[in-house]
Write an enzyme that holds these catalytic residues in place. Structure first.
Site, PDB file in Angstrom:
ATOM      1  N   ASP A 179       0.872  -1.174   0.000  1.00 19.41           N
ATOM      2  CA  ASP A 179       0.000   0.000   0.000  1.00 19.41           C
ATOM      3  C   ASP A 179       0.909   1.223   0.000  1.00 19.41           C
ATOM      4  O   ASP A 179       1.659   1.452   0.961  1.00 19.41           O
ATOM      5  CB  ASP A 179      -0.903   0.024   1.240  1.00 19.41           C
ATOM      6  CG  ASP A 179      -1.948  -1.074   1.215  1.00 19.41           C
ATOM      7  OD1 ASP A 179      -2.444  -1.389   0.121  1.00 19.41           O
ATOM      8  OD2 ASP A 179      -2.264  -1.616   2.286  1.00 19.41           O
ATOM      9  N   ASP A 215     -13.347  -2.850  -1.548  1.00 21.96           N
ATOM     10  CA  ASP A 215     -13.204  -2.483  -0.142  1.00 21.96           C
ATOM     11  C   ASP A 215     -14.577  -2.619   0.496  1.00 21.96           C
ATOM     12  O   ASP A 215     -15.503  -1.875   0.163  1.00 21.96           O
ATOM     13  CB  ASP A 215     -12.673  -1.061  -0.010  1.00 21.96           C
ATOM     14  CG  ASP A 215     -11.252  -0.925  -0.554  1.00 21.96           C
ATOM     15  OD1 ASP A 215     -10.528  -1.932  -0.537  1.00 21.96           O
ATOM     16  OD2 ASP A 215     -10.884   0.175  -0.992  1.00 21.96           O
TER      17      ASP A 215
END
Length: 268
Positions: A11, A130
Site C-alpha cells: 500500500d 473495499d
C-alpha cells in the site's frame, strides 16, 4: 490441482509503503522497490501494488514508482489506485504491471471493466473491493443497470475506503465478473490490520457467487488465518501486508504451514 497463492501487498502513499488498521492510523513500512525485491527473493507468488491515495487525491497512479517496483520482481505484479480509463490501464501495463486493479472508477461506471477487458483481456482486469459490514441490506443504483437488490450485509466503499456507497458487495462481485473482471481482490475494512483473521463469511459468500479467482485481504495475523481463508473462506489466494512488512511472519513460513496441511502451494 491449482496451487494457492501467497501475495504480499504494498500500500503506497507519497512514494512510501504504509500500513494502517481498518484504513486509518497509517504508519511507514519502507521503500516500495526494496520491499518488492525482498518479496521476490522470499518466494512470493505475486505482488500487489496499490496507490491508496490516488483516487481520493484525484491524481494518477505514480508511474515512476510502478516502474521501479516492476524492475525488481520476476513474479506477476498487480497495480491499482487511480485507474479511471483504458488509457490509464495501458500506461500501467506498459510500466510493467501484469494485471491492473480497478475500484472507484468502476463503481462510478461499470462499463470501465467491460472496456478494459475487451481491450486487454479479462486476465488483466482485477476488481478491488473495499467492503464493510452494515446493519441492514441496501438497494443500490448502478449506472446503466438500474436497481440491484441487496442480498447480503456488506457494503462497498470507494476512494481508499473514504466514501461509502449504497452498493451491495455480493451483487457487485457478480456484476463485475459478468462485465469481464477476471479476478476479485476482496478486502474487509473491518478486519484490515486487526490481525484477528480474515472475514471468512464474506469470502465464502463471494467465492460461491462467482467463477473467477478470489483473493482474500484484510485480517491476517497468524498462520492459521491463511489456512482458514483458503478452506473456510474458499479463497484462491491470500494477501497480507503488515505481518510481512514488519517481520512477524515470512512468506516461506506461511507456505510451509499450508503445505503441511495439504494445501497445494508453489515451493519456495
Amino acid at each position: 490441482m491449482l496451487t494457492r497463492r501467497v501475495i504480499p501487498c504494498l500500500d503506497v502513499d507519497a512514494g512510501r509503503v504504509v500500513k494502517g488498521v481498518s484504513f486509518v492510523d497509517i504508519r511507514d513500512a519502507g521503500d516500495p522497490a526494496e520491499l518488492a525485491a525482498f518479496y521476490n527473493a522470499e518466494g512470493a507468488d505475486e505482488l500487489v501494488f496499490l496507490d491508496i491515495t490516488a483516487s481520493s487525491d484525484a491524481r494518477d497512479t505514480m508511474i515512476d514508482v510502478v516502474e521501479k517496483v516492476s524492475s525488481e520482481v520476476f513474479i506477476p505484479l498487480t497495480v491499482g489506485g487511480g485507474i479511471r480509463s483504458v488509457d490509464d490501464m495501458r500506461r500501467m501495463l506498459e510500466a510493467g504491471a501484469d494485471k491492473v486493479a480497478v475500484n472507484s472508477a468502476a463503481v462510478a461506471s461499470p462499463k470501465l471493466i467491460e472496456d478494459c477487458a475487451r481491450e486487454f483481456g479479462s486476465q488483466c482486469v482485477v476488481l478491488a473491493m473495499d467492503v464493510k459490514r452494515v446493519e441492514h441490506p441496501v438497494i443500490s443504483e448502478i449506472e446503466g443497470y438500474g436497481s440491484v437488490p441487496a442480498e447480503a450485509l456488506w457494503q462497498i466503499y470507494t476512494h481508499g475506503g473514504r466514501r461509502p456507497t449504497a452498493l451491495d458487495a455480493v451483487k457487485w462481485a457478480r456484476l463485475a465478473t459478468e462485465n469481464g473482471a477476471g479476478e476479485l481482490l476482496v478486502t474487509s475494512m473491518d478486519a484490515d490490520g486487526q490481525k484477528t483473521g480474515y472475514d471468512n463469511e464474506l469470502l465464502s459468500v463471494i467465492s460461491g457467487s462467482v467463477t473467477v479467482p478470489v483473493i482474500a485481504s484484510g485480517g491476517a495475523g497468524a498462520l492459521g488465518h491463511f489456512y482458514d481463508a483458503l478452506v473456510v473462506g474458499r479463497s484462491d489466494a491470500v494477501l497480507a501486508a503488515s505481518v510481512f512488512h514488519f517481520g512477524e511472519l515470512r512468506v516461506a513460513e506461511v507456505k510451509s504451514y499450508l503445505a503441511e496441511r495439504g494445501i497445494p502451494v508453489r515451493e519456495v
